[in-house]
Design a protein around this motif. Sequence first.
Motif, short mmCIF file in Angstrom:
data_model
loop_
_atom_site.label_atom_id
_atom_site.label_comp_id
_atom_site.label_asym_id
_atom_site.label_seq_id
_atom_site.Cartn_x
_atom_site.Cartn_y
_atom_site.Cartn_z
N ASN A 155 17.52 -13.59 -5.76
CA ASN A 155 18.57 -13.26 -4.80
C ASN A 155 18.09 -12.30 -3.72
OD1 ASN A 155 20.43 -14.83 -6.11
ND2 ASN A 155 21.08 -13.20 -7.48
N LEU A 156 17.18 -11.40 -4.07
CA LEU A 156 16.76 -10.37 -3.13
C LEU A 156 15.28 -10.37 -2.80
CD1 LEU A 156 18.77 -7.28 -4.42
CD2 LEU A 156 19.20 -8.60 -2.36
N TYR A 157 14.47 -11.05 -3.61
CA TYR A 157 13.03 -10.89 -3.45
C TYR A 157 12.32 -12.24 -3.33
CZ TYR A 157 15.24 -7.74 -6.80
OH TYR A 157 16.14 -6.97 -7.47
N GLU A 158 11.12 -12.18 -2.79
CA GLU A 158 10.24 -13.35 -2.77
C GLU A 158 8.94 -12.97 -3.46
OE1 GLU A 158 9.69 -14.69 1.19
OE2 GLU A 158 11.76 -15.39 1.44
N TYR A 159 8.48 -13.85 -4.35
CA TYR A 159 7.26 -13.60 -5.11
C TYR A 159 6.30 -14.76 -4.88
CZ TYR A 159 10.24 -10.27 -7.56
OH TYR A 159 11.10 -9.24 -7.85
N SER A 160 5.01 -14.48 -5.00
CA SER A 160 4.03 -15.53 -4.77
C SER A 160 2.72 -15.22 -5.48
CB SER A 160 3.78 -15.73 -3.27
OG SER A 160 3.24 -14.55 -2.71
N LYS A 161 1.90 -16.24 -5.60
CA LYS A 161 0.55 -16.09 -6.13
C LYS A 161 -0.30 -17.21 -5.56
CE LYS A 161 -2.17 -15.46 -10.34
NZ LYS A 161 -2.61 -14.09 -10.02
N ASN A 162 -1.54 -16.87 -5.17
CA ASN A 162 -2.49 -17.85 -4.66
C ASN A 162 -3.80 -17.67 -5.41
OD1 ASN A 162 -4.94 -18.33 -2.72
ND2 ASN A 162 -3.30 -19.62 -1.93
N THR A 163 -4.31 -18.76 -5.97
CA THR A 163 -5.56 -18.68 -6.72
C THR A 163 -6.25 -20.03 -6.72
OG1 THR A 163 -6.55 -17.96 -8.82
CG2 THR A 163 -4.51 -19.23 -8.96
N THR A 164 -7.46 -20.11 -7.24
CA THR A 164 -8.20 -21.36 -7.35
C THR A 164 -8.48 -21.67 -8.82
OG1 THR A 164 -10.31 -20.20 -7.13
CG2 THR A 164 -9.30 -21.03 -5.11
N PHE A 165 -8.73 -22.94 -9.11
CA PHE A 165 -9.04 -23.32 -10.50
C PHE A 165 -9.81 -24.63 -10.49
CE2 PHE A 165 -5.25 -25.70 -9.59
CZ PHE A 165 -5.41 -26.90 -10.28
N LYS A 166 -10.45 -24.89 -11.59
CA LYS A 166 -11.10 -26.18 -11.85
C LYS A 166 -10.51 -26.76 -13.12
CE LYS A 166 -15.66 -25.72 -9.68
NZ LYS A 166 -17.12 -25.76 -9.91
#
Length: 337
Positions: free
Chosen positions: A101-112
């Motif tokens: 409702n109030l926040y935005e969350y994120s994550k960016n990463t790489t994988f194989k």
Amino acid sequence: MKNLHVVSIFKLFLLLLSLLTASCKEDAFFDPVGGSIGGVVLYRDYLTNELDTASNAVIKITSEHGPKTQTYELEANNGRFEANFLIKGIEYIIDISYSSNLYEYSKNTTFKVENSNPELYILEVNTESELFRARLSGRLIYTDITMDQDRVASGAMVELTAGSKIYTATADSNGEFVFENLLHGTYDLEATLRQNINGLFPIWYKKTWTNSEITANQLNSNDGKLSLDIPSIFNPMAIIKVKNSDEIRFPNAEVFLYGSATSLKSDSLRIASVANGTSNERGIVLFGNLDPATYYIHGRVITGEDTVTFKEIGEISWGENENLAEYTFELNQIEEK
């Protein structure tokens, strides 16, 4: 000649086969089985610092391998997801986003894709979000009991609280403070000012505004005047004011406190008194370090070389759970001697 042509084609076929086999061994790009990735998505609540399930998080998986960009988009179901038909051995970029409702969350990463074991992804609040552009500011004032007038609360300590998050600021010379880069929402605000008095313990002015009163958002920065409460004094104190009915204050008035009633009106006043003091330019005398009790007051104002104006005995008292008492001398009740 025909046989030579067949042999050449056969050699070319073997060469292509060897190149293809080498490529497959290197990065398994043509692995016919393929791979998958799955995981659980949680987010760390910015206000409470606790982990919770990112129920409908959006997952975007991208690969730049080869001539074509491969992109997969899916949505987590109760914080769980699985992506199939991925190619083993190559690198993927995974972007996960979640909005409450109030926040935005994120994550960016790489994988194989090496195996099918599920991964745990913990999202942190996105500080680049529009939600971090909220601002809260204000101007603090207080009623200085030593001068009986309003002043700006220069140097006041301001604390802003939301859950486990605490922000601090110091009011400037104009009593103004500002908090930048806040999440939209409601906050608790507490302001404290210490006033040092010569010969006495410091006086503390303090007030707390609850989350129903302080809001940070883009449209309303809550600018305005915020008044601190009557002071919180940690030792008993008496305030004596000397003025007339027209609110004219009298400086340099002598005021005496006694532990018992007396009608002394001579120079022995100072000797017999429990405490004595002289009013400041605003006609105010402060008495500190006193036990809660009833005290009798006597005062005098020198209005000329030979004229001394006396106040008849008055009373001031406060109990054990109180720390501040006030009394006002009205000159129309004063008789000349």
